[in-house]
Design a protein around this motif. Sequence first.
Motif, mmCIF file in Angstrom:
data_model
loop_
_atom_site.group_PDB
_atom_site.id
_atom_site.type_symbol
_atom_site.label_atom_id
_atom_site.label_comp_id
_atom_site.label_asym_id
_atom_site.label_seq_id
_atom_site.Cartn_x
_atom_site.Cartn_y
_atom_site.Cartn_z
ATOM 1 N N GLU A 1 -5.271 1.524 -0.039
ATOM 2 C CA GLU A 1 -6.491 2.323 -0.052
ATOM 3 C C GLU A 1 -6.756 2.921 -1.433
ATOM 4 N N HIS A 2 -8.037 3.072 -1.735
ATOM 5 C CA HIS A 2 -8.513 3.761 -2.932
ATOM 6 C C HIS A 2 -8.329 2.962 -4.226
ATOM 7 N N LEU A 3 -7.942 1.707 -4.122
ATOM 8 C CA LEU A 3 -7.829 0.878 -5.317
ATOM 9 C C LEU A 3 -8.983 -0.117 -5.371
ATOM 10 N N GLY A 4 -9.486 -0.340 -6.594
ATOM 11 C CA GLY A 4 -10.468 -1.389 -6.804
ATOM 12 C C GLY A 4 -9.785 -2.663 -7.303
ATOM 13 N N GLU A 5 -10.548 -3.555 -7.856
ATOM 14 C CA GLU A 5 -9.980 -4.800 -8.391
ATOM 15 C C GLU A 5 -8.955 -4.481 -9.480
ATOM 16 N N LEU A 6 -7.813 -5.160 -9.426
ATOM 17 C CA LEU A 6 -6.754 -4.971 -10.416
ATOM 18 C C LEU A 6 -6.716 -6.142 -11.391
ATOM 19 N N ALA B 1 0.800 -7.554 -7.166
ATOM 20 C CA ALA B 1 0.682 -7.629 -5.709
ATOM 21 C C ALA B 1 1.318 -6.412 -5.044
ATOM 22 N N ALA B 2 2.447 -5.955 -5.575
ATOM 23 C CA ALA B 2 3.102 -4.765 -5.021
ATOM 24 C C ALA B 2 2.218 -3.533 -5.181
ATOM 25 N N VAL B 3 1.631 -3.371 -6.357
ATOM 26 C CA VAL B 3 0.717 -2.252 -6.584
ATOM 27 C C VAL B 3 -0.473 -2.338 -5.630
ATOM 28 N N ALA B 4 -0.928 -3.552 -5.358
ATOM 29 C CA ALA B 4 -2.066 -3.762 -4.461
ATOM 30 C C ALA B 4 -1.705 -3.561 -2.991
ATOM 31 N N GLY B 5 -0.404 -3.418 -2.693
ATOM 32 C CA GLY B 5 0.023 -3.233 -1.316
ATOM 33 C C GLY B 5 0.259 -4.513 -0.557
ATOM 34 N N ARG B 6 0.430 -5.626 -1.274
ATOM 35 C CA ARG B 6 0.657 -6.912 -0.627
ATOM 36 C C ARG B 6 2.134 -7.061 -0.263
ATOM 37 N N PRO B 7 2.442 -7.465 0.969
ATOM 38 C CA PRO B 7 3.843 -7.597 1.383
ATOM 39 C C PRO B 7 4.649 -8.547 0.509
ATOM 40 N N ASN B 8 4.035 -9.651 0.036
ATOM 41 C CA ASN B 8 4.799 -10.612 -0.762
ATOM 42 C C ASN B 8 5.219 -10.035 -2.106
ATOM 43 N N GLY B 9 4.519 -9.003 -2.582
ATOM 44 C CA GLY B 9 4.955 -8.302 -3.781
ATOM 45 C C GLY B 9 5.949 -7.197 -3.475
ATOM 46 N N LEU B 10 5.674 -6.449 -2.414
ATOM 47 C CA LEU B 10 6.548 -5.330 -2.051
ATOM 48 C C LEU B 10 7.970 -5.785 -1.745
ATOM 49 N N GLU B 11 8.101 -6.968 -1.146
ATOM 50 C CA GLU B 11 9.445 -7.415 -0.772
ATOM 51 C C GLU B 11 10.282 -7.851 -1.972
ATOM 52 N N LEU B 12 9.668 -7.930 -3.146
ATOM 53 C CA LEU B 12 10.411 -8.286 -4.359
ATOM 54 C C LEU B 12 10.721 -7.078 -5.248
ATOM 55 N N ILE B 13 10.280 -5.893 -4.822
ATOM 56 C CA ILE B 13 10.450 -4.690 -5.643
ATOM 57 C C ILE B 13 11.895 -4.473 -6.056
ATOM 58 N N ILE C 1 9.518 -13.458 -26.311
ATOM 59 C CA ILE C 1 8.739 -12.733 -25.306
ATOM 60 C C ILE C 1 7.636 -13.650 -24.790
ATOM 61 N N PHE C 2 7.569 -13.784 -23.466
ATOM 62 C CA PHE C 2 6.599 -14.665 -22.834
ATOM 63 C C PHE C 2 5.645 -13.815 -22.001
ATOM 64 N N ILE C 3 4.334 -14.064 -22.144
ATOM 65 C CA ILE C 3 3.355 -13.214 -21.460
ATOM 66 C C ILE C 3 2.367 -14.054 -20.654
ATOM 67 N N ASP C 4 1.873 -13.451 -19.580
ATOM 68 C CA ASP C 4 0.872 -14.094 -18.728
ATOM 69 C C ASP C 4 0.047 -12.999 -18.057
ATOM 70 N N ASP C 5 -1.116 -13.396 -17.531
ATOM 71 C CA ASP C 5 -1.981 -12.419 -16.867
ATOM 72 C C ASP C 5 -2.072 -12.711 -15.379
ATOM 73 N N SER C 6 -2.623 -11.747 -14.649
ATOM 74 C CA SER C 6 -2.778 -11.899 -13.209
ATOM 75 C C SER C 6 -3.870 -10.938 -12.747
ATOM 76 N N GLY C 7 -3.985 -10.770 -11.431
ATOM 77 C CA GLY C 7 -4.979 -9.860 -10.879
ATOM 78 C C GLY C 7 -4.945 -9.855 -9.367
ATOM 79 N N GLN C 8 -5.605 -8.866 -8.807
ATOM 80 C CA GLN C 8 -5.782 -8.745 -7.355
ATOM 81 C C GLN C 8 -7.220 -8.286 -7.124
ATOM 82 N N PRO C 9 -8.109 -9.196 -6.686
ATOM 83 C CA PRO C 9 -9.512 -8.807 -6.529
ATOM 84 C C PRO C 9 -9.767 -7.817 -5.404
ATOM 85 N N ARG C 10 -8.946 -7.891 -4.345
ATOM 86 C CA ARG C 10 -9.177 -7.018 -3.177
ATOM 87 C C ARG C 10 -7.848 -6.424 -2.705
#
Length: 257
Positions: A17-22, A197-209, A4-13
């Motif tokens: 709508e209605h989401l804060g930093e992830l 990125a998908a949760v944040a609403g970013r197109p580059n994440g959504l297109e990989l769903i 099992i391989f793990i890594d972290d990430s985030g989306q500051p902005r």
Amino acid sequence: MQLIFIDDSGQPRPRREHLGELVSVGAVMFPEHQVSVYSRAVDQLRGEVGMPEGEEFKWKPPKGSWLDSAGGEVVKAAHRRMLEIAGQCGVRTAVVIWDRGRAEWGKKEVATRILGYLYERIEMELQASDERGVVIADVPGGGSKDHAKWLAEALDLTTVGTTYVKPDRVVMPIVTAPSDHVPHLQLADLVTAATTAAVAGRPNGLELIELLKPLARRNTYGRIGGAGLALVPRDPLVDLYLALFSRSCHEVTSSSL
């Protein structure tokens, strides 16, 4: 045995709508016999795109790197192929995402908590498959003191467990490795960052769903929510499970909750 391989990430902005930093952490879980299969397939992919030695696949390639200069279409195609290979190798994934806009804890405290949530999902997956596992994390940012502190905190998970799971299936303390030497950690970077990125609403994440969905682990009812994707706090964000993983990505807008 699973690796099992793990890594972290985030989306500051986030755009949604209605989401804060992830803040997020994710895992890619490999059957032992598929680890080398994945490595060979990714080596072939590197040759196909002309990627030089010493470069690594990153969700966000560093400025001036070969992948950065290769252009967005090359990066997108590589990311899609990596996820396709992972599916062929029977990889299962889990990602935990914390919305600091609704639960504004300090980042370090959040990172510790979501690592525990991810560990629970790893143990549950190993229990469901009746296997043992070893967990390898990307080397955390910061200096040697931060690295040592992270390892000490992670040790509690594999010796004590959490409120909900005991350390029965992960057979040794979590170890770290530099991601530029381990293609499976590069996949963990991709899965965690793309899901966030998908949760944040970013197109580059959504297109990989549609490529992420088959990899995500599911609970006994066949649902990804809470199993392959955990959102914290859950109740205000519950509709995102449906928006992201029950409908096609073309139906999901950056403002839909």
